[in-house]
Enzyme design. Structure first.
Site, PDB file in Angstrom:
ATOM      1  N   ASP A 164      -5.926  10.350   9.623  1.00  0.00           N
ATOM      2  CA  ASP A 164      -4.040   9.106   9.491  1.00  0.00           C
ATOM      3  C   ASP A 164      -3.579   9.937  11.232  1.00  0.00           C
ATOM      4  O   ASP A 164      -3.404  11.261  11.059  1.00  0.00           O
ATOM      5  CB  ASP A 164      -2.986   9.751   8.611  1.00  0.00           C
ATOM      6  CG  ASP A 164      -3.006   8.829   7.640  1.00  0.00           C
ATOM      7  OD1 ASP A 164      -4.114   7.821   7.220  1.00  0.00           O
ATOM      8  OD2 ASP A 164      -3.910   9.710   6.091  1.00  0.00           O
ATOM      9  N   GLU A 175       0.833  -1.458  -0.102  1.00  0.00           N
ATOM     10  CA  GLU A 175      -0.116   0.372   0.355  1.00  0.00           C
ATOM     11  C   GLU A 175       0.489   0.931  -0.068  1.00  0.00           C
ATOM     12  O   GLU A 175       1.652   0.920   1.052  1.00  0.00           O
ATOM     13  CB  GLU A 175      -1.417  -0.286   1.180  1.00  0.00           C
ATOM     14  CG  GLU A 175      -2.192  -0.969   0.682  1.00  0.00           C
ATOM     15  CD  GLU A 175      -3.183   0.003   1.892  1.00  0.00           C
ATOM     16  OE1 GLU A 175      -3.022   0.023   3.366  1.00  0.00           O
ATOM     17  OE2 GLU A 175      -3.996  -1.721   2.039  1.00  0.00           O
TER      18      GLU A 175
END
Length: 272
Positions: free
Chosen positions: A64, A53
């Site tokens: 995040d 990824e």
């Protein structure tokens, strides 16, 4: 335009036949340096990664935690935008034609690029799937249709708080793999994983989903990877790896850190 080869399906088929689990590391493209991205990708494959990824740096990465936010900021400061990410995958494909690469990021850069143009460019570069954390599944039909036309998987996210109606939608439309967020929050935020609760949910999802189910968010080391992999088809490790790479002084150091970090996780998954 011809459809892309289904490297993700081939990867999970091979793992299933050998009784192994997918190890999916996440790195931010352009961090710890522009030059290190592709060598680190190859190092991760050597260390046992099955799928990579690759994070597309974005200025407002709301899903995040601090580690990946800082990584994204550093990469953007070096000029690592969407065009750079696509070029990095093209370079990776010159030596590796089989390891699936999935981009993880946000909708805005793709919309600016143009969704259809992006999809065609991504497939031509050798990208296999895209995970857009801010694309609600209820609004994903048009994007999914464009991606499906060229053979690009639209990877979906499910979490402990996902409602049943949305979960039914995710399971019925899953492409590539379904990414189960093992706790509610931002990446890297969990000090301890509730593996029992996650395992129950993973078993349910695997029984319902039309694609493999992988677990991520909060997996930091070999022990947590092995625990989460018991009831999943694979695990994703992100923030802990990004942190390990953050202050690598050069490409050689970044490669070594990537291998040293990932090898124990691969060994733990295979031992389980």
């Amino acid at each position: 335009m011809s459809r892309a080869p289904d490297r993700i399906a081939a990867c999970f088929d091979a793992l299933r036949h050998s009784g192994r689990k997918a190890l999916i590391p996440f790195i931010t493209a352009g961090d710890p340096s522009l030059e290190a991205t592709v060598p680190v990708m190859h190092a991760l494959v050597r260390a046992g990664a099955n799928i990579i990824e690759l994070g597309v740096p974005f200025s407002d990465p709301m899903a995040d935690g601090p580690t990946i936010q800082r990584s994204s900021e550093r990469a953007l400061g070096r000029g690592a935008g969407l065009a750079y990410v696509i070029e990095a995958v093209q370079e990776f494909r010159r030596e590796d034609a089989t390891t699936p690469v999935v981009l993880m990021g946000y909708l805005n850069p793709i919309e600016i690029h143009g969704t259809r143009r992006f999809a065609e460019t991504a497939v031509a570069a050798g990208i296999d799937g895209v995970l857009l954390v801010d694309l609600p599944p209820e609004e994903a039909d048009e994007t999914r249709a464009i991606f499906t036309e060229v053979g690009l998987a639209l990877i979906a996210l499910a979490s402990p708080t996902t409602g049943e109606a949305r979960l039914d939608m995710l399971c019925s439309t899953a492409q590539g793999y379904l990414y189960y967020v093992s706790f509610s929050g931002v990446t890297g935020a969990a000090d301890r994983l509730d593996t029992h609760a996650a395992s129950d949910r993973l078993r349910q999802l695997r029984a319902r989903a039309g694609a493999p189910v992988v677990a991520g968010f909060g997996i930091k080391d070999a022990a947590s990877a092995a625990a989460m992999a018991v009831d999943a088809d694979g695990v994703v490790v992100g923030s802990a790896l990004v942190a390990a790479l953050a202050d690598a002084s050069d490409v050689r150091s970044a490669r070594k850190r990537a291998e040293d970090f990932l090898q124990p996780l691969r060994q733990a998954l295979d031992a389980g």
